[in-house]
Design a protein around this motif. Structure first.
Motif, mmCIF file in Angstrom:
data_model
loop_
_atom_site.group_PDB
_atom_site.id
_atom_site.type_symbol
_atom_site.label_atom_id
_atom_site.label_comp_id
_atom_site.label_asym_id
_atom_site.label_seq_id
_atom_site.Cartn_x
_atom_site.Cartn_y
_atom_site.Cartn_z
ATOM 1 N N GLY A 153 29.484 28.513 36.797
ATOM 2 C CA GLY A 153 28.070 28.104 36.833
ATOM 3 C C GLY A 153 27.845 26.811 37.606
ATOM 4 N N GLY A 154 28.828 26.394 38.408
ATOM 5 C CA GLY A 154 28.766 25.102 39.097
ATOM 6 C C GLY A 154 27.641 24.970 40.112
ATOM 7 N N ILE A 155 27.096 26.082 40.602
ATOM 8 C CA ILE A 155 25.934 25.990 41.510
ATOM 9 C C ILE A 155 24.721 26.701 40.890
ATOM 10 C CG2 ILE A 155 27.213 25.637 43.659
ATOM 11 C CD1 ILE A 155 26.814 28.682 44.247
ATOM 12 N N GLY A 156 24.800 26.939 39.590
ATOM 13 C CA GLY A 156 23.688 27.626 38.928
ATOM 14 C C GLY A 156 23.649 29.108 39.310
ATOM 15 N N ARG A 157 22.535 29.750 39.009
ATOM 16 C CA ARG A 157 22.421 31.183 39.327
ATOM 17 C C ARG A 157 22.443 31.377 40.846
ATOM 18 N NH1 ARG A 157 18.889 35.148 40.676
ATOM 19 N NH2 ARG A 157 17.084 33.773 40.937
ATOM 20 N N VAL A 158 23.315 32.270 41.312
ATOM 21 C CA VAL A 158 23.390 32.538 42.754
ATOM 22 C C VAL A 158 22.260 33.506 43.106
ATOM 23 C CG1 VAL A 158 24.796 33.556 44.588
ATOM 24 C CG2 VAL A 158 25.878 32.155 42.810
ATOM 25 N N HIS A 159 21.353 33.049 43.970
ATOM 26 C CA HIS A 159 20.228 33.940 44.318
ATOM 27 C C HIS A 159 20.446 34.654 45.648
ATOM 28 C CE1 HIS A 159 18.678 30.793 47.063
ATOM 29 N NE2 HIS A 159 18.955 29.946 46.084
ATOM 30 N N THR A 160 21.290 34.049 46.525
ATOM 31 C CA THR A 160 21.494 34.669 47.843
ATOM 32 C C THR A 160 22.931 34.441 48.298
ATOM 33 O OG1 THR A 160 19.206 34.114 48.408
ATOM 34 C CG2 THR A 160 20.645 34.718 50.240
ATOM 35 N N VAL A 161 23.491 35.465 48.927
ATOM 36 C CA VAL A 161 24.798 35.315 49.567
ATOM 37 C C VAL A 161 24.624 35.726 51.028
ATOM 38 C CG1 VAL A 161 27.249 35.922 49.511
ATOM 39 C CG2 VAL A 161 25.915 36.006 47.391
ATOM 40 N N ASP A 162 25.110 34.895 51.925
ATOM 41 C CA ASP A 162 24.947 35.142 53.354
ATOM 42 C C ASP A 162 26.333 35.220 53.982
ATOM 43 O OD1 ASP A 162 23.764 35.463 55.770
ATOM 44 O OD2 ASP A 162 22.988 33.417 55.936
ATOM 45 N N LEU A 163 26.654 36.358 54.610
ATOM 46 C CA LEU A 163 28.015 36.575 55.099
ATOM 47 C C LEU A 163 28.004 37.022 56.553
ATOM 48 C CD1 LEU A 163 28.351 38.879 52.106
ATOM 49 C CD2 LEU A 163 29.997 37.033 52.250
ATOM 50 N N VAL A 164 28.915 36.487 57.348
ATOM 51 C CA VAL A 164 29.063 36.972 58.727
ATOM 52 C C VAL A 164 30.536 37.093 59.087
ATOM 53 C CG1 VAL A 164 26.889 36.049 59.651
ATOM 54 C CG2 VAL A 164 28.932 34.643 59.752
ATOM 55 N N PHE A 165 30.836 38.105 59.889
ATOM 56 C CA PHE A 165 32.175 38.256 60.465
ATOM 57 C C PHE A 165 32.000 38.873 61.849
ATOM 58 C CE2 PHE A 165 36.836 39.002 59.019
ATOM 59 C CZ PHE A 165 37.299 38.676 60.282
ATOM 60 N N HIS A 166 31.983 38.006 62.862
ATOM 61 C CA HIS A 166 31.873 38.478 64.239
ATOM 62 C C HIS A 166 33.214 38.241 64.928
ATOM 63 C CE1 HIS A 166 27.671 39.046 63.636
ATOM 64 N NE2 HIS A 166 27.437 37.761 63.422
ATOM 65 N N ASN A 167 33.831 39.328 65.380
ATOM 66 C CA ASN A 167 35.080 39.257 66.140
ATOM 67 C C ASN A 167 34.698 39.469 67.607
ATOM 68 O OD1 ASN A 167 37.389 39.921 67.564
ATOM 69 N ND2 ASN A 167 38.249 41.244 65.984
ATOM 70 N N ALA A 168 34.667 38.386 68.366
ATOM 71 C CA ALA A 168 34.124 38.456 69.727
ATOM 72 C C ALA A 168 34.968 39.315 70.659
ATOM 73 C CB ALA A 168 33.994 37.049 70.303
ATOM 74 N N TYR A 169 36.259 39.512 70.347
ATOM 75 C CA TYR A 169 37.102 40.370 71.183
ATOM 76 C C TYR A 169 36.994 41.831 70.769
ATOM 77 C CZ TYR A 169 39.371 35.999 72.417
ATOM 78 O OH TYR A 169 39.630 34.731 72.843
ATOM 79 N N GLY A 170 36.866 42.043 69.488
ATOM 80 C CA GLY A 170 37.010 43.414 68.992
ATOM 81 C C GLY A 170 38.490 43.745 68.963
ATOM 82 N N PRO A 171 38.841 44.837 68.291
ATOM 83 C CA PRO A 171 40.259 45.193 68.177
ATOM 84 C C PRO A 171 40.854 45.525 69.547
ATOM 85 C CG PRO A 171 38.906 46.474 66.674
ATOM 86 C CD PRO A 171 37.969 45.765 67.568
ATOM 87 N N ASP A 172 42.153 45.237 69.698
ATOM 88 C CA ASP A 172 42.796 45.447 71.001
ATOM 89 C C ASP A 172 43.543 46.774 71.077
ATOM 90 O OD1 ASP A 172 44.690 44.730 69.174
ATOM 91 O OD2 ASP A 172 45.671 43.207 70.416
ATOM 92 N N LYS A 173 43.479 47.602 70.001
ATOM 93 C CA LYS A 173 44.193 48.888 70.065
ATOM 94 C C LYS A 173 43.196 50.033 70.127
ATOM 95 C CE LYS A 173 46.985 46.152 67.653
ATOM 96 N NZ LYS A 173 46.938 45.415 66.414
ATOM 97 N N PRO A 174 43.457 51.028 70.975
ATOM 98 C CA PRO A 174 42.479 52.108 71.192
ATOM 99 C C PRO A 174 42.108 52.874 69.928
ATOM 100 C CG PRO A 174 44.330 52.283 72.739
ATOM 101 C CD PRO A 174 44.649 51.149 71.820
ATOM 102 N N TRP A 175 43.061 53.010 68.957
ATOM 103 C CA TRP A 175 42.771 53.857 67.789
ATOM 104 C C TRP A 175 41.595 53.331 66.978
ATOM 105 C CZ3 TRP A 175 42.920 51.793 62.977
ATOM 106 C CH2 TRP A 175 43.764 50.708 62.718
#
Ligand SMILES: NC(=O)c1ccc[n+]([C@@H]2O[C@H](COP(=O)([O-])OP(=O)(O)OC[C@H]3O[C@@H](n4cnc5c(N)ncnc54)[C@H](O)[C@@H]3O)[C@@H](O)[C@H]2O)c1
Length: 346
Positions: A153-175
């Protein structure tokens, strides 16, 4: 498939685990090294179809038997199997190992959809064998600091979670770009980590509603699965009222290698994991109150192999099913909803 008769072997507590490694590509070798370096395990056998990858793996574990199939790996009677093959093979291979009573540590994703993941979790439960998935970001020092503060409860009730994961290269294997081999694009590759981090930190509340937009090359994708998405945004509404907003991508113009962040906004403060200078490996954690900012975790932090080592340490103590594996099916169900797939009730 033939039924396998296991070679008799009883491990004493002083002995190291004898593991089988299935797939020794980039991540397979990284996790193998972490496991061997931890001193908990040895490589009894490696199954790998590429000669180059087998050669590289053999430098890490020269005494390991070298085989080319999961059945040959099972014949070596390992204490557990570590799966790091292309994603669409995971569910079938995990089921095969579990059907022989062998515990499994699998790379994410455990399956391509909820039906597959649910079947693997059910098999682990039925076989009463330990199953874990490499949801590696749980094990960063940053998330290790953030989660207990949220739970306490250290930040009180969590009202929003904001998440990002941008991989600018993208995977390097064709599969990765073939849905038949990968099960999907950036959502199953990167979004799986974001959904898991959010739900795990909040102790897996039910997800009431999911809205999403997926695209490939800037064009919106429907439910057709012939092209993998390279950009996705989704909003999850949890039963607690918390809103979880996530965005993930491959090949986005981010001005750096990667942008990775998870911010938990509470009524009395916020907590954030953020990558440093576009790194895939270095993370900080910060605590915000109003405009003040306190650093609570910093690099260096060698987190990559921790999930695997944690599984092996658990396995050395007890090979039985851990009900927390049910969480993998929850995450898979949310991914299905992000993809707009019919929700499986399995
Ligand atoms: N947990 C994480 O954060 C994380 C990070 C990166 C990758 N991954 C996952 O790890 C998996 C592997 O990714 P990668 O980048 O190492 O791919 P990779 O292509 O480098 O490795 C896969 C290896 O599996 C081998 N292989 C394929 N079919 C096989 C079979 N039937 N039997 C034995 N070997 C076989 C290939 O020859 C290859 O060496 C993917 O599912 C990916 O999503 C997870």
């Amino acid at each position: 498939m033939s039924l396998v008769t296991a070679k008799p072997h009883t491990r004493t507590t002083a002995e190291k685990l004898q593991l089988g490694f299935l797939g020794a590509g980039w991540i397979g070798r990284h996790r193998m090294k972490a496991l061997l370096d931890s001193g908990v395990a040895e490589a009894a056998a490696i199954a790998e179809v590429s000669e180059d990858c087998m050669r590289e793996a053999a430098t890490l574990a020269p005494k390991a038997a070298q085989v080319d199939s999961i059945d040959a790996l099972i014949d070596e009677n390992p204490d557990g199997i570590v799966i790091a093959t292309p994603s669409a093979q995971h569910a079938e291979q995990a089921l095969r190992a579990l059907s022989c009573g062998i515990p499994v540590f699998c790379q994410k994703p455990l399956g391509c959809n909820h039906t597959e993941v649910g079947a693997v979790v059910a098999a682990a439960r039925a076989a009463d064998r330990l199953l874990d998935v490499d949801l590696s970001y749980r094990h960063t020092e940053a998330m290790r600091r953030i989660r207990p503060i949220v739970a306490g409860g250290g930040i009180g009730r969590v009202h929003t979670v904001d998440l990002v994961f941008h991989n600018a290269y993208g995977p390097d294997k064709p599969w990765f770009y073939d849905p038949a081999l990968s099960g999907g694009g950036c959502v199953i590759d990167l979004g799986v980590h974001l959904v898991d981090i959010a739900l795990w930190t909040l102790d897996f509340p039910k997800v009431k509603h999911v809205e999403s937009h997926l695209s490939a090359g800037g064009k919106a994708l429907g439910r057709e699965q012939s092209t993998v998405e390279d950009f996705a945004i989704a909003t999850l509404t949890l039963e607690t009222g918390t809103i979880v907003r996530l965005a993930c991508s491959w090949h986005l113009h981010t001005g750096k290698d990667a942008e990775i962040a998870a911010t938990f906004y509470g009524m009395e403060g916020a907590l954030a994991l953020r990558n440093v200078d576009g790194s895939f490996y270095d993370f900080i954690a910060e605590r915000y109150v109003g405009t003040s900012c306190e650093r609570i975790a910093s690099p260096p932090d060698d987190w990559g192999g921790r999930a695997a080592v944690h599984w092996a340490q658990q396995l050395a103590r007890c090979k039985h099913y851990n009900p927390r594996a049910d969480e993998f099916a929850e995450v898979a169900s949310v991914l299905d909803r992000i993809y707009g797939r019919p929700v499986s009730t399995q």
